[in-house]
Design a protein around this motif. Structure first.
Motif, PDB file in Angstrom:
ATOM      1  N   SER A 109      35.669  49.182  44.515  1.00  0.00           N
ATOM      2  CA  SER A 109      34.407  49.168  43.435  1.00  0.00           C
ATOM      3  C   SER A 109      35.061  48.684  41.916  1.00  0.00           C
ATOM      4  CB  SER A 109      33.878  50.367  43.472  1.00  0.00           C
ATOM      5  OG  SER A 109      33.663  51.043  44.737  1.00  0.00           O
ATOM      6  N   GLY A 110      34.148  48.077  41.425  1.00  0.00           N
ATOM      7  CA  GLY A 110      34.265  47.683  39.975  1.00  0.00           C
ATOM      8  C   GLY A 110      35.019  46.214  39.792  1.00  0.00           C
ATOM      9  N   LEU A 111      35.666  45.722  40.765  1.00  0.00           N
ATOM     10  CA  LEU A 111      36.408  44.477  40.507  1.00  0.00           C
ATOM     11  C   LEU A 111      35.434  43.270  39.998  1.00  0.00           C
ATOM     12  CD1 LEU A 111      38.930  44.368  43.596  1.00  0.00           C
ATOM     13  CD2 LEU A 111      39.445  44.947  41.198  1.00  0.00           C
ATOM     14  N   SER A 112      34.254  43.161  40.425  1.00  0.00           N
ATOM     15  CA  SER A 112      33.557  41.924  39.779  1.00  0.00           C
ATOM     16  C   SER A 112      33.265  42.098  38.431  1.00  0.00           C
ATOM     17  CB  SER A 112      32.099  42.243  40.569  1.00  0.00           C
ATOM     18  OG  SER A 112      31.397  43.160  40.287  1.00  0.00           O
ATOM     19  N   GLY A 113      33.406  43.333  37.783  1.00  0.00           N
ATOM     20  CA  GLY A 113      33.356  43.631  36.294  1.00  0.00           C
ATOM     21  C   GLY A 113      34.591  43.146  35.575  1.00  0.00           C
ATOM     22  N   ALA A 114      35.477  42.923  36.163  1.00  0.00           N
ATOM     23  CA  ALA A 114      36.959  42.858  35.449  1.00  0.00           C
ATOM     24  C   ALA A 114      37.044  41.236  34.852  1.00  0.00           C
ATOM     25  CB  ALA A 114      38.309  42.882  36.224  1.00  0.00           C
ATOM     26  N   ASP A 115      37.564  41.033  33.765  1.00  0.00           N
ATOM     27  CA  ASP A 115      37.677  39.985  33.081  1.00  0.00           C
ATOM     28  C   ASP A 115      38.730  39.113  33.522  1.00  0.00           C
ATOM     29  OD1 ASP A 115      35.719  40.671  31.168  1.00  0.00           O
ATOM     30  OD2 ASP A 115      36.860  40.603  29.585  1.00  0.00           O
ATOM     31  N   VAL A 116      39.818  39.682  34.192  1.00  0.00           N
ATOM     32  CA  VAL A 116      40.860  39.079  34.668  1.00  0.00           C
ATOM     33  C   VAL A 116      41.358  40.107  35.656  1.00  0.00           C
ATOM     34  CG1 VAL A 116      43.386  38.417  34.346  1.00  0.00           C
ATOM     35  CG2 VAL A 116      41.582  37.966  32.343  1.00  0.00           C
ATOM     36  N   ILE A 117      41.845  39.434  36.940  1.00  0.00           N
ATOM     37  CA  ILE A 117      42.446  40.261  38.012  1.00  0.00           C
ATOM     38  C   ILE A 117      43.835  39.613  38.394  1.00  0.00           C
ATOM     39  CG2 ILE A 117      42.617  40.771  40.409  1.00  0.00           C
ATOM     40  CD1 ILE A 117      39.360  40.952  39.941  1.00  0.00           C
ATOM     41  N   TRP A 118      45.049  40.257  38.183  1.00  0.00           N
ATOM     42  CA  TRP A 118      46.383  40.069  38.818  1.00  0.00           C
ATOM     43  C   TRP A 118      46.533  40.660  40.254  1.00  0.00           C
ATOM     44  CZ3 TRP A 118      49.758  36.884  36.277  1.00  0.00           C
ATOM     45  CH2 TRP A 118      49.635  36.403  34.969  1.00  0.00           C
ATOM     46  N   GLU A 119      47.105  39.767  41.177  1.00  0.00           N
ATOM     47  CA  GLU A 119      47.475  40.264  42.397  1.00  0.00           C
ATOM     48  C   GLU A 119      48.975  40.025  42.719  1.00  0.00           C
ATOM     49  OE1 GLU A 119      46.093  40.130  47.221  1.00  0.00           O
ATOM     50  OE2 GLU A 119      45.273  38.716  45.682  1.00  0.00           O
ATOM     51  N   ALA A 122      53.610  44.665  46.171  1.00  0.00           N
ATOM     52  CA  ALA A 122      54.114  46.027  45.960  1.00  0.00           C
ATOM     53  C   ALA A 122      55.014  46.371  47.361  1.00  0.00           C
ATOM     54  CB  ALA A 122      52.983  46.968  45.839  1.00  0.00           C
ATOM     55  N   GLU A 123      55.279  47.713  47.756  1.00  0.00           N
ATOM     56  CA  GLU A 123      55.995  47.590  48.682  1.00  0.00           C
ATOM     57  C   GLU A 123      55.256  47.296  50.313  1.00  0.00           C
ATOM     58  OE1 GLU A 123      55.352  50.736  46.698  1.00  0.00           O
ATOM     59  OE2 GLU A 123      56.431  49.781  45.250  1.00  0.00           O
ATOM     60  N   GLY A 124      56.421  46.887  50.789  1.00  0.00           N
ATOM     61  CA  GLY A 124      55.990  46.814  52.310  1.00  0.00           C
ATOM     62  C   GLY A 124      55.072  45.204  52.565  1.00  0.00           C
ATOM     63  N   GLY A 125      55.186  44.405  51.441  1.00  0.00           N
ATOM     64  CA  GLY A 125      54.344  43.440  51.693  1.00  0.00           C
ATOM     65  C   GLY A 125      52.933  43.368  51.214  1.00  0.00           C
ATOM     66  N   ILE A 126      52.478  44.606  50.891  1.00  0.00           N
ATOM     67  CA  ILE A 126      50.972  44.830  50.566  1.00  0.00           C
ATOM     68  C   ILE A 126      50.912  44.430  49.001  1.00  0.00           C
ATOM     69  CG2 ILE A 126      49.253  46.749  50.251  1.00  0.00           C
ATOM     70  CD1 ILE A 126      50.784  48.024  52.632  1.00  0.00           C
ATOM     71  N   THR A 127      49.891  43.970  48.710  1.00  0.00           N
ATOM     72  CA  THR A 127      49.665  43.698  47.322  1.00  0.00           C
ATOM     73  C   THR A 127      48.952  44.639  46.496  1.00  0.00           C
ATOM     74  OG1 THR A 127      47.670  42.346  47.640  1.00  0.00           O
ATOM     75  CG2 THR A 127      49.541  41.057  47.901  1.00  0.00           C
ATOM     76  N   ARG A 128      49.035  44.973  45.308  1.00  0.00           N
ATOM     77  CA  ARG A 128      48.341  45.640  44.184  1.00  0.00           C
ATOM     78  C   ARG A 128      47.784  44.562  43.127  1.00  0.00           C
ATOM     79  NH1 ARG A 128      50.705  50.959  43.837  1.00  0.00           N
ATOM     80  NH2 ARG A 128      50.231  50.673  46.111  1.00  0.00           N
ATOM     81  N   LEU A 129      46.398  45.319  42.859  1.00  0.00           N
ATOM     82  CA  LEU A 129      45.582  44.534  41.948  1.00  0.00           C
ATOM     83  C   LEU A 129      45.811  45.296  40.548  1.00  0.00           C
ATOM     84  CD1 LEU A 129      42.620  43.839  44.211  1.00  0.00           C
ATOM     85  CD2 LEU A 129      44.468  42.495  43.948  1.00  0.00           C
ATOM     86  N   VAL A 130      45.898  44.258  39.500  1.00  0.00           N
ATOM     87  CA  VAL A 130      45.758  44.823  38.147  1.00  0.00           C
ATOM     88  C   VAL A 130      44.507  44.245  37.535  1.00  0.00           C
ATOM     89  CG1 VAL A 130      46.778  45.277  35.904  1.00  0.00           C
ATOM     90  CG2 VAL A 130      48.366  44.806  37.984  1.00  0.00           C
ATOM     91  N   ALA A 131      43.444  45.126  37.352  1.00  0.00           N
ATOM     92  CA  ALA A 131      42.107  44.745  36.682  1.00  0.00           C
ATOM     93  C   ALA A 131      42.064  44.996  35.193  1.00  0.00           C
ATOM     94  CB  ALA A 131      41.047  45.443  37.514  1.00  0.00           C
ATOM     95  N   ILE A 132      41.878  43.764  34.637  1.00  0.00           N
ATOM     96  CA  ILE A 132      41.590  43.981  33.224  1.00  0.00           C
ATOM     97  C   ILE A 132      40.429  43.832  32.610  1.00  0.00           C
ATOM     98  CG2 ILE A 132      42.451  42.934  30.834  1.00  0.00           C
ATOM     99  CD1 ILE A 132      44.789  43.878  32.786  1.00  0.00           C
ATOM    100  N   TYR A 133      39.782  44.927  31.899  1.00  0.00           N
ATOM    101  CA  TYR A 133      38.563  45.193  31.595  1.00  0.00           C
ATOM    102  C   TYR A 133      38.455  45.309  30.264  1.00  0.00           C
ATOM    103  CZ  TYR A 133      37.710  46.961  36.352  1.00  0.00           C
ATOM    104  OH  TYR A 133      37.770  46.889  37.747  1.00  0.00           O
ATOM    105  N   GLN A 134      38.001  44.260  29.422  1.00  0.00           N
ATOM    106  CA  GLN A 134      37.732  44.183  28.105  1.00  0.00           C
ATOM    107  C   GLN A 134      36.146  44.013  27.473  1.00  0.00           C
ATOM    108  OE1 GLN A 134      37.133  41.448  25.623  1.00  0.00           O
ATOM    109  NE2 GLN A 134      37.407  43.159  24.048  1.00  0.00           N
ATOM    110  N   SER A 135      35.378  42.662  28.120  1.00  0.00           N
ATOM    111  CA  SER A 135      34.406  42.258  27.563  1.00  0.00           C
ATOM    112  C   SER A 135      33.044  42.783  27.954  1.00  0.00           C
ATOM    113  CB  SER A 135      34.430  40.643  27.604  1.00  0.00           C
ATOM    114  OG  SER A 135      33.997  40.266  28.871  1.00  0.00           O
ATOM    115  N   GLN A 136      33.052  43.710  29.162  1.00  0.00           N
ATOM    116  CA  GLN A 136      31.993  44.011  29.840  1.00  0.00           C
ATOM    117  C   GLN A 136      32.335  45.584  30.040  1.00  0.00           C
ATOM    118  OE1 GLN A 136      30.378  42.061  33.471  1.00  0.00           O
ATOM    119  NE2 GLN A 136      32.160  40.844  33.430  1.00  0.00           N
ATOM    120  N   SER A 137      30.863  46.206  30.038  1.00  0.00           N
ATOM    121  CA  SER A 137      30.860  47.728  30.104  1.00  0.00           C
ATOM    122  C   SER A 137      29.864  47.894  31.086  1.00  0.00           C
ATOM    123  CB  SER A 137      30.434  48.323  28.709  1.00  0.00           C
ATOM    124  OG  SER A 137      31.269  48.231  27.848  1.00  0.00           O
ATOM    125  N   PHE A 138      29.990  48.972  31.886  1.00  0.00           N
ATOM    126  CA  PHE A 138      29.392  49.152  33.012  1.00  0.00           C
ATOM    127  C   PHE A 138      29.611  50.684  33.454  1.00  0.00           C
ATOM    128  CE2 PHE A 138      32.901  46.956  34.790  1.00  0.00           C
ATOM    129  CZ  PHE A 138      33.158  47.800  35.908  1.00  0.00           C
TER     130      PHE A 138
END
Length: 373
Positions: A109-119, A122-138
């Motif tokens: 939930s909420g990834l479509s509102g992020a300005d930037v996403i980093w993939e 992490a461990e075990g070959g699974i990725t983690r997302l860093v979602a950067i929220y700045q210009s939008q509010s919801f």
């Protein structure tokens, strides 16, 4: 003396010669009037008189009517991380949220509102997302939220972001606490900024939203006025050269995990899929998309038996940028206190206005083997 009947009738006209003279005079006056009327309508436009061809009429200079000056184009503000126009300057401090990308946590939930996403792995070959929220509010939820690692701290901190997470590795906690980083941890210092949902099982059910996270940051006294990095963007209708690339596949470590993008020329965005299924935001059923995609390679090193990683975010390396359906091979670099920037021949490459998704892949076996387009 006239009687009443004579006074009412007025003067008499007898039927003799004098009467005929009166009627002839009236008839003559009528004929003259008709002749005059006919003469004035002969089409000359000058009262019946013929124009003198020897008389020239000088043209009259008519001043042209000045067209009103166009209204000046008011250049408004642009969001620093997306380049999108804003009615007001976007100065709020970024929030960097660690988002779970395990299969049981999707759709998030909420990834479509992020300005930037980093993939990033992490461990075990699974990725983690860093979602950067700045210009939008919801008001809607963001999550599921998961734990933090040292290199995830680096990514969020490079945007001057307040870090939102649930737990972390021992090394990550050491950095956060000893260096007094701005962070909101569901476990140690900001439990009230998060909540758990019942439709998923722990640990894939922790959520928050921007209102709660900003309130939590204010409560802990974190600065709200920071210098936000500004990215470079294409101007107006500027088009970029390059080879066409409209279908992109990215692999990290696991053979069964593939991220794909398909370019939509109508919107200028790349639509994201995971294992050939659209990657959806649960808040709005919208397929995740971005105007820019970056794939960059760097060294990964395993630290312990848990599979925790060290990811080099300082040394620079190869990068590929996708925008406007075109691809360009480039390099990435990062200076102290700045975000990672994509460079070509010593100059920063401008992004298309809109959101950007970055993907960090290992250099083994080779960088090129993680990317197909």
């Amino acid at each position: 003396m006239l009687n009443k009947e004579t006074r009412a009738a007025g003067p008499r006209i007898d039927n003799g010669a004098s009467g005929r003279r009166v009627w002839l005079a009236l008839l003559l006056a009528l004929l003259i009037a008709l002749a005059t009327a006919c003469g004035s309508g002969n089409g000359t436009g000058n009262g019946g008189q013929q124009s003198d061809p020897s008389v020239s009429i000088e043209p009259v200079d008519v001043e042209p009517i000045a067209e009103p000056e166009p209204e000046p184009v008011v250049v408004g503000y642009r969001a620093p991380l997306t380049g999108m126009p804003m009615e007001e300057e976007s100065v709020q401090r970024p929030i960097a949220v660690m988002v779970n990308n395990f299969a049981a946590a999707r759709p998030q939930s909420g990834l479509s509102g992020a300005d930037v996403i980093w993939e990033v792995l992490a461990e075990g070959g699974i990725t983690r997302l860093v979602a950067i929220y700045q210009s939008q509010s919801f008001p809607e939820a963001i999550g599921p939220i998961r734990s933090i690692r040292p290199y995830l701290i680096e990514l969020g901190e490079s945007y001057q972001g307040v870090l939102a997470h649930a737990g972390g590795s021992p090394d990550a906690y050491a950095i956060l606490q000893r260096q007094k980083k701005p962070y909101l941890d569901e476990i140690s210092n900001a439990g009230g900024s998060f909540w758990r949902e019942s439709f998923r099982k722990a640990p894939h059910n922790l959520y928050s939203n921007l209102e709660k996270l900003r309130e939590g940051a204010e409560k802990r006294g974190y600065k709200s006025d920071v210098i936000i990095p500004v990215m470079r963007f294409l101007e107006g209708d500027e088009l970029v050269p390059g080879e066409s690339a409209t279908e992109i596949d990215i692999r990290f470590l696991l053979e069964k995990y593939k991220v794909s993008y398909s370019y939509d020329a109508a919107t200028g965005r790349y639509l994201r899929s995971i294992n050939d299924s659209p990657h959806i935001d649960m808040n709005n059923d919208e397929q995740l998309s971005a105007s820019n995609l970056v794939v960059l390679g760097t060294a990964h090193r395993t630290l312990d038996n848990e599979g925790r990683l060290a990811v080099d975010l300082a040394s620079g390396g190869p990068a590929v940028l996708f925008r406007q359906g075109k691809v360009v091979e480039a390099e990435w670099e990062r200076r102290d206190g700045d975000v990672i920037r994509i460079m070509k021949n010593g100059s920063e490459l401008p992004f298309a206005p809109g959101k950007t998704i970055y993907h960090i892949v290992p250099m083994k076996p080779t960088f090129a083997e993680h990317l197909t387009y």
